[in-house]
Design a protein around this motif. Structure first.
Motif, PDB file in Angstrom:
ATOM      1  N   GLY A  10     -14.174 -36.329   7.493  1.00  0.00           N
ATOM      2  CA  GLY A  10     -14.043 -36.931   6.164  1.00  0.00           C
ATOM      3  C   GLY A  10     -14.665 -36.043   5.103  1.00  0.00           C
ATOM      4  N   VAL A  11     -15.134 -36.698   4.036  1.00  0.00           N
ATOM      5  CA  VAL A  11     -15.724 -35.979   2.893  1.00  0.00           C
ATOM      6  C   VAL A  11     -16.740 -34.941   3.391  1.00  0.00           C
ATOM      7  N   MET A  12     -17.659 -35.340   4.268  1.00  0.00           N
ATOM      8  CA  MET A  12     -18.744 -34.452   4.682  1.00  0.00           C
ATOM      9  C   MET A  12     -18.358 -33.520   5.832  1.00  0.00           C
ATOM     10  N   ASP A  31     -11.774 -35.633  15.148  1.00  0.00           N
ATOM     11  CA  ASP A  31     -11.594 -36.918  14.468  1.00  0.00           C
ATOM     12  C   ASP A  31     -10.691 -37.782  15.332  1.00  0.00           C
ATOM     13  N   LEU A  32     -10.349 -38.973  14.812  1.00  0.00           N
ATOM     14  CA  LEU A  32      -9.670 -39.969  15.648  1.00  0.00           C
ATOM     15  C   LEU A  32      -8.245 -39.611  16.024  1.00  0.00           C
ATOM     16  N   ALA A  88     -20.690 -36.748  11.785  1.00  0.00           N
ATOM     17  CA  ALA A  88     -20.505 -37.117  10.368  1.00  0.00           C
ATOM     18  C   ALA A  88     -19.429 -38.199  10.271  1.00  0.00           C
ATOM     19  N   VAL A  89     -19.610 -39.268  11.062  1.00  0.00           N
ATOM     20  CA  VAL A  89     -18.681 -40.409  10.970  1.00  0.00           C
ATOM     21  C   VAL A  89     -19.287 -41.431  10.017  1.00  0.00           C
ATOM     22  N   LEU A  90     -18.616 -42.583   9.860  1.00  0.00           N
ATOM     23  CA  LEU A  90     -19.069 -43.598   8.907  1.00  0.00           C
ATOM     24  C   LEU A  90     -20.527 -43.990   9.129  1.00  0.00           C
ATOM     25  N   GLU A  91     -21.140 -44.472   8.065  1.00  0.00           N
ATOM     26  CA  GLU A  91     -22.551 -44.881   8.129  1.00  0.00           C
ATOM     27  C   GLU A  91     -22.674 -46.244   8.825  1.00  0.00           C
ATOM     28  N   LYS A  96     -22.306 -44.749  15.483  1.00  0.00           N
ATOM     29  CA  LYS A  96     -23.058 -43.511  15.729  1.00  0.00           C
ATOM     30  C   LYS A  96     -23.644 -43.532  17.157  1.00  0.00           C
ATOM     31  N   ASN A 116     -25.567 -36.622  10.525  1.00  0.00           N
ATOM     32  CA  ASN A 116     -25.576 -36.375   9.080  1.00  0.00           C
ATOM     33  C   ASN A 116     -25.810 -37.686   8.308  1.00  0.00           C
ATOM     34  N   SER A 118     -27.070 -40.623   5.987  1.00  0.00           N
ATOM     35  CA  SER A 118     -27.748 -40.557   4.688  1.00  0.00           C
ATOM     36  C   SER A 118     -29.028 -41.377   4.684  1.00  0.00           C
ATOM     37  N   PHE A 140     -26.744 -33.189   5.064  1.00  0.00           N
ATOM     38  CA  PHE A 140     -26.100 -32.263   4.124  1.00  0.00           C
ATOM     39  C   PHE A 140     -25.771 -33.011   2.830  1.00  0.00           C
ATOM     40  N   ASN A 142     -23.187 -33.337  -0.827  1.00  0.00           N
ATOM     41  CA  ASN A 142     -21.787 -33.314  -1.228  1.00  0.00           C
ATOM     42  C   ASN A 142     -21.655 -32.720  -2.633  1.00  0.00           C
ATOM     43  N   VAL A 234     -19.427 -39.499  -3.908  1.00  0.00           N
ATOM     44  CA  VAL A 234     -19.921 -39.872  -2.568  1.00  0.00           C
ATOM     45  C   VAL A 234     -18.901 -40.767  -1.861  1.00  0.00           C
TER      46      VAL A 234
HETATM   47  P1  NAD Z   1     -15.760 -40.511   5.371  1.00  0.00           P
HETATM   48  O1  NAD Z   1     -15.409 -41.942   5.392  1.00  0.00           O
HETATM   49  O2  NAD Z   1     -15.213 -39.623   4.307  1.00  0.00           O
HETATM   50  O3  NAD Z   1     -15.366 -39.808   6.781  1.00  0.00           O
HETATM   51  C1  NAD Z   1     -15.687 -40.343   8.041  1.00  0.00           C
HETATM   52  C2  NAD Z   1     -14.729 -39.738   9.066  1.00  0.00           C
HETATM   53  O4  NAD Z   1     -15.159 -40.149  10.369  1.00  0.00           O
HETATM   54  C3  NAD Z   1     -13.269 -40.207   8.899  1.00  0.00           C
HETATM   55  O5  NAD Z   1     -12.414 -39.085   8.858  1.00  0.00           O
HETATM   56  C4  NAD Z   1     -13.022 -41.041  10.161  1.00  0.00           C
HETATM   57  O6  NAD Z   1     -11.688 -41.004  10.622  1.00  0.00           O
HETATM   58  C5  NAD Z   1     -13.985 -40.368  11.147  1.00  0.00           C
HETATM   59  N1  NAD Z   1     -14.291 -41.187  12.307  1.00  0.00           N
HETATM   60  C6  NAD Z   1     -14.516 -42.532  12.376  1.00  0.00           C
HETATM   61  N2  NAD Z   1     -14.763 -42.896  13.652  1.00  0.00           N
HETATM   62  C7  NAD Z   1     -14.712 -41.762  14.401  1.00  0.00           C
HETATM   63  C8  NAD Z   1     -14.873 -41.482  15.787  1.00  0.00           C
HETATM   64  N3  NAD Z   1     -15.155 -42.451  16.661  1.00  0.00           N
HETATM   65  N4  NAD Z   1     -14.737 -40.196  16.208  1.00  0.00           N
HETATM   66  C9  NAD Z   1     -14.429 -39.196  15.335  1.00  0.00           C
HETATM   67  N5  NAD Z   1     -14.267 -39.406  14.007  1.00  0.00           N
HETATM   68  C10 NAD Z   1     -14.408 -40.675  13.555  1.00  0.00           C
HETATM   69  O7  NAD Z   1     -17.374 -40.469   5.383  1.00  0.00           O
HETATM   70  P2  NAD Z   1     -18.344 -39.355   4.753  1.00  0.00           P
HETATM   71  O8  NAD Z   1     -18.535 -39.638   3.307  1.00  0.00           O
HETATM   72  O9  NAD Z   1     -17.904 -38.000   5.208  1.00  0.00           O
HETATM   73  O10 NAD Z   1     -19.722 -39.756   5.467  1.00  0.00           O
HETATM   74  C11 NAD Z   1     -19.984 -39.399   6.810  1.00  0.00           C
HETATM   75  C12 NAD Z   1     -21.474 -39.503   7.063  1.00  0.00           C
HETATM   76  O11 NAD Z   1     -22.157 -38.590   6.177  1.00  0.00           O
HETATM   77  C13 NAD Z   1     -22.067 -40.882   6.794  1.00  0.00           C
HETATM   78  O12 NAD Z   1     -23.090 -41.128   7.714  1.00  0.00           O
HETATM   79  C14 NAD Z   1     -22.614 -40.752   5.364  1.00  0.00           C
HETATM   80  O13 NAD Z   1     -23.659 -41.649   5.077  1.00  0.00           O
HETATM   81  C15 NAD Z   1     -23.113 -39.311   5.400  1.00  0.00           C
HETATM   82  N6  NAD Z   1     -23.221 -38.631   4.095  1.00  0.00           N
HETATM   83  C16 NAD Z   1     -22.262 -38.827   3.141  1.00  0.00           C
HETATM   84  C17 NAD Z   1     -22.374 -38.148   1.933  1.00  0.00           C
HETATM   85  C18 NAD Z   1     -21.324 -38.303   0.859  1.00  0.00           C
HETATM   86  O14 NAD Z   1     -21.562 -37.865  -0.289  1.00  0.00           O
HETATM   87  N7  NAD Z   1     -20.154 -38.867   1.142  1.00  0.00           N
HETATM   88  C19 NAD Z   1     -23.454 -37.272   1.701  1.00  0.00           C
HETATM   89  C20 NAD Z   1     -24.395 -37.078   2.719  1.00  0.00           C
HETATM   90  C21 NAD Z   1     -24.263 -37.765   3.920  1.00  0.00           C
END
Ligand code: NAD
Length: 281
Positions: A10-12, A31-32, A88-91, A96, A116, A118, A140, A142, A234
């Motif tokens: 995803g984003v991170m 990823d999935l 770096a999957v969902l929070e 996790k 990763n 937050s 990390f 963003n 974010v």
């Molecule tokens: P996001 O929703 O953009 O991406 C999450 C990705 O995880 C998706 O592509 C999803 O398909 C994938 N995913 C879900 N279940 C999975 C699995 N079982 N196996 C493999 N992939 C799987 O989320 P994000 O913003 O990238 O955040 C990810 C983590 O980084 C979170 O813990 C968040 O708190 C942390 N974080 C986010 C930011 C930010 O600015 N967005 C900054 C620092 C840390």
């Protein structure tokens, strides 16, 4: 270390994969499904092309980064030969933990497993594995390719060797590290979520428009981005999960602003969905 696996594109995850690839590591991004990974590949290629065209990447570096990147749905293939895995999957803690339990079985005994997250507890995640001394948080920022910091969070059982290892990786990625003892939200999210939530409360109360709240923080307090535009970057769903965790662990001060809750319910997730506190076309 020569190989790293990133779980979640995803984003991170995309940004972390990009940074690792241009730093010379072989990277497996997981990823999935193939469709999600294809989107991630398109975005990372675009970032690499842009960096090369603007002269930030030399040709040899650009070519090797593309060769270094592998997109893999199968978790075992993606992770089994890596010395470092960064999740770096969902929070969501249960998600996790599920991934770390699988990684613990797949990866060699020496592999360091990083999250990763937050806000959440690497101690809690590490306790579900047979190697809590090798579990750590690497937080990390963003957008990853621009932001210099990695916050390294030491869980209760994280070894000095593991902390040293991830500090060396941070340096190889051309980032600065700060070491933090585990506490919900660490240094950065604890502070930033509070500022963002206050800005949302002000918007809800009609104190000023989103644009003027952000402008006031940028021009008056020298913040590089306003708190509302930062929340949009974010992802409002991610920010809400962060706030919910901080509210649960640190109390009332962190109660998520009702406006944030409403926006997420409406599917206004910020930049990634096309609308949040601002519209993105
Ligand atoms: P996001 O929703 O953009 O991406 C999450 C990705 O995880 C998706 O592509 C999803 O398909 C994938 N995913 C879900 N279940 C999975 C699995 N079982 N196996 C493999 N992939 C799987 O989320 P994000 O913003 O990238 O955040 C990810 C983590 O980084 C979170 O813990 C968040 O708190 C942390 N974080 C986010 C930011 C930010 O600015 N967005 C900054 C620092 C840390």
């Amino acid at each position: 270390m020569n190989q790293v696996t990133i779980i979640g594109s995803g984003v991170m995850g995309k940004g972390i994969a990009y940074s690792c690839a241009i730093s010379g590591y072989k990277v497996y991004l997981n990823d999935l499904n193939e469709e999600i990974l294809q989107h991630a590949k398109t975005a990372i290629d675009r970032l690499l092309d842009g960096s090369f065209e603007k002269g930030f990447l030399k040709e040899a570096n650009y070519i090797s980064a593309k060769e270094n990147l592998h997109y893999e749905v199968d978790l075992e293939t993606a992770a089994k030969d890596s010395q470092l895995v960064i999740e770096a999957v969902l929070e969501k803690m249960d998600l996790k933990i599920d991934i770390f339990k699988k990684l613990d079985k797949i990866c060699g005994a020496e592999t360091v497993l990083a999250t990763n997250t937050s806000t959440m507890s690497p101690t809690e995640i590490g306790a579900q594995t047979s190697r809590p001394n090798k579990v750590v948080a690497m937080h990390f920022f963003n957008p990853v390719h621009k932001m210099k910091l990695i916050e390294i969070i030491r869980g209760l059982e994280t070894s000095d060797e593991t902390v040293q290892f991830v500090k060396e990786v941070a340096s190889q990625l051309n980032k600065e590290a700060v070491e933090v003892n585990e506490f919900p939200g660490f240094v950065t999210s604890r502070m930033n979520c509070l500022i963002g939530n206050e800005a949302m409360n002000m918007l809800m109360e009609g104190v000023a428009s989103a644009k003027d709240i952000d402008k006031a923080m940028k021009l008056g307090l020298n913040h590089p981005m306003g708190p509302l535009e930062l929340a949009d970057l974010v992802g409002l769903d991610t920010r809400l999960r962060n706030m919910e965790y901080l509210y649960e662990t640190l109390g009332e001060k962190y109660r998520p602003c009702p406006l944030l809750v409403k926006y997420v319910k409406a599917g206004r997730l910020g930049k990634k969905s096309g609308s949040g506190f601002y519209e993105y076309t």
